[in-house]
Design an enzyme around this catalytic site. Sequence first.
Site, short mmCIF file in Angstrom:
data_model
loop_
_atom_site.label_atom_id
_atom_site.label_comp_id
_atom_site.label_asym_id
_atom_site.label_seq_id
_atom_site.Cartn_x
_atom_site.Cartn_y
_atom_site.Cartn_z
N LYS A 230 0.83 -1.23 0.00
CA LYS A 230 0.00 0.00 0.00
C LYS A 230 0.85 1.26 0.00
CE LYS A 230 -0.44 -2.47 3.25
NZ LYS A 230 -0.87 -3.45 4.23
N LYS B 127 -3.89 3.59 2.57
CA LYS B 127 -5.03 2.86 2.01
C LYS B 127 -6.13 3.82 1.57
CE LYS B 127 -3.97 -1.08 5.00
NZ LYS B 127 -4.22 -1.60 6.37
#
Lengths: 457, 457
Positions: B126, B226
């Site tokens: 991520k 995220k």
Amino acid sequence: MVRLFFYDRACSGRFTHADGEFSVKPVKVGICGLGTVGGGTLNVLKRNAEEITRRAGRGIEVAQIAIRSPKPQYDTTGISMTSDVFELVNNPEIDIVIELIGGYTLAKELVLKAIDNGKHVVTANKALIAVHGNEIFARAREKGVIVAFEAAVAGGIPVIKAIREGLAANRINWLAGIINGTGNFILSEMREKGRTFPDVLAEAQALGYAEADPTFDVEGIDAAHKLTILASIAFGIPLQFDKAYTEGITQLTTADVNYAEALGYRIKHLGVARRTEAGIELRVHPTLIPADRLIANVNGVMNAVMVNGDAVGSTLYYGAGAGMEPTASSIIADLVDVVRALTADPTNRVPHLAFQPDSLSDHPILPIEACESAYYLRIQAKDHPGVLAQVASILSARGINIESIMQKEVEEQDGLVPMILVTHRVVEAQINEAISALEALEDVVGRVVRIRVEQLN
Amino acid sequence: MVRLFFYDRACSGRFTHADGEFSVKPVKVGICGLGTVGGGTLNVLKRNAEEITRRAGRGIEVAQIAIRSPKPQYDTTGISMTSDVFELVNNPEIDIVIELIGGYTLAKELVLKAIDNGKHVVTANKALIAVHGNEIFARAREKGVIVAFEAAVAGGIPVIKAIREGLAANRINWLAGIINGTGNFILSEMREKGRTFPDVLAEAQALGYAEADPTFDVEGIDAAHKLTILASIAFGIPLQFDKAYTEGITQLTTADVNYAEALGYRIKHLGVARRTEAGIELRVHPTLIPADRLIANVNGVMNAVMVNGDAVGSTLYYGAGAGMEPTASSIIADLVDVVRALTADPTNRVPHLAFQPDSLSDHPILPIEACESAYYLRIQAKDHPGVLAQVASILSARGINIESIMQKEVEEQDGLVPMILVTHRVVEAQINEAISALEALEDVVGRVVRIRVEQLN
């Protein structure tokens, strides 16, 4: 770094660009049926044309609509209108047919004709897919076209995509869903306001949540259609609607809703599909679920589906299970998928039932008698000493363990004692046999109420 | 009607069939990094080889693994092993590279090299995508390859797919997610057991839920990575991690957790992205949510993301946000997608950021001062008459309406009165100004505690 690109709203298919100009012809779709969902689809395609084109890379244009009578509430300017669905499916201009007329007969005929004409199909018709899907998909494969049906299950929730693609790594163990909003609305009202089933049903009909003939919703047939579809894509089995066990919510009483609550459970009308060594359980029925589970807290007309896979564990997908624009959301997502698939190898698409058609499994659907679950039992007993001992002995003789028991005070109106039990997991045939023995006891009055219990961890 | 097809477990690529025999070569993948997620991916690919092949229509074979030191706990029989990740990305046999080494520098270098070599990439990284994604995706487009990253957000939950494809019809209004399991575990324990933040953090570290250096988790950096990704695919904007506002949970007290509870709220560490006329809000912070919302009841290490679209309304996706096999579930789903895309038009794939790269929007990310929310304020006041009037007048002078107010009894240890307020929605700059004025009051002691409130309908 960021360039904006402008989509010509008139759907001419021209795109202007910082770098110059290029042309991509929009995909042409035809809509059969302009009811609630058809109208929603038309509205969303118009309102979000720019956003959808920015995603799909290509415009989606409604070229023709087939309806029996005009619907002045929708703006159909520039769209060819016909009252003959076959004119639409035979229209050589149309690439994708959206089937929204519902039912089995005409819908099946027109979907097969569209396929034969080499057109892709998008449908929200759960009954058609659950009952005739095997035949329809076989024909679609022969002709190299897609039949997409995200909107057929759980309205706007992209649960077909989640199972078929998002969980492709998993051996799915089970799934359980609240997949009928009308039923969930009724149960939510019964619990929250202590109302009776007939009372809430009448209100749901007045609000337009329930049909004038509510059989499909409250008897679980609609849920069984959807469950049949979910089970096929989860387990890689052909559609077998005729083997689904279906039990409705019409017999549920507020007494049971309240006793369940006191035991720490909520009653939901669930579709449950589970893979076992012996076969696949496929059943729709009222179910006690521990009150702290997320799915036990899905209320009103909302839908939710839990899916448990061996790698991912339990997942849940929640949203509006019906309605004009939520269902349109799924239909248009399918349109975008089909637009992309137009330039892919037809033998390498996501298979209709998630698994390659030649690799579907013949693992059988189990009859309900062979399914396993825990049970909530409510026994109306005379206020005599020794009844509990008799009940316990009938259960223990059949190897049925009791998880919890609750004995209420004598009820004034009939002098009977309600005795509520929750058993451990047991095969249905065994509980049936025990219930017969319980009902034969002299001190037990009337039928024993039986509701299945699932933990859904 | 049903035929079974048998997949040769040795991954030779041969399929036998009732009708005869045909050959499809398995896709060859290389795994860089055999930690928890790499090991899980290897295990699930082996255990579920048959199911996965029945879905994908083609076997997926791990041809090579790059690791610094051998990992005897995994069965790597028949797999070429190397300690040099660049040997793997230069291996002409390999079609898809799975990047699981984490971090920014080496990971970026090897991903770009794999792309230059014409290989597709699947990653769970991520940080890499949030920080270098724009550059990586641009390079991938040039070379006609896919960089897939479902595993980078919310572990096993297929939420990237849901937003990017399942909700393609929608103009997304907002999304809000519990996207860091460690943080949610800590907040769940604080609420359920009345424990303090440092106490639970120490336990989370002992259990392996939290790193030795927990900064990324408890300061919200991991969640901001995220959220940055989710916002890009929801709104069609480039990745802009540096503009995300990030506030951790280290300052949260059990007192605030309990006051929130008394007001009917739960405190969750949320990533929130919202589209407004002025720009896009992109913020991670502790948040009060009404206790009856589904997402308020997501506890322990579980993740959930709510997404609100203009057509579908609010949807929610729930599941394990981390862990060996849940993350592997997403990596393998990406592999299957890439396998399918191998025979599709490269210009007609699902775009990396959901929208066609030339059509990303330059709608700006708003600074936190321009974001709007409701606020929970806790003011420690001296037990003097007239304090409430002063507080109320400061707020009303700035047009800030009070939704609810709770004044507690004098606290024994310091003789102060905690005054708890929840405001209506207001722009952050305004509440900052009001808080400064409140803190300047003679009867207000110390800092005013401020936590944002979201309704999430």
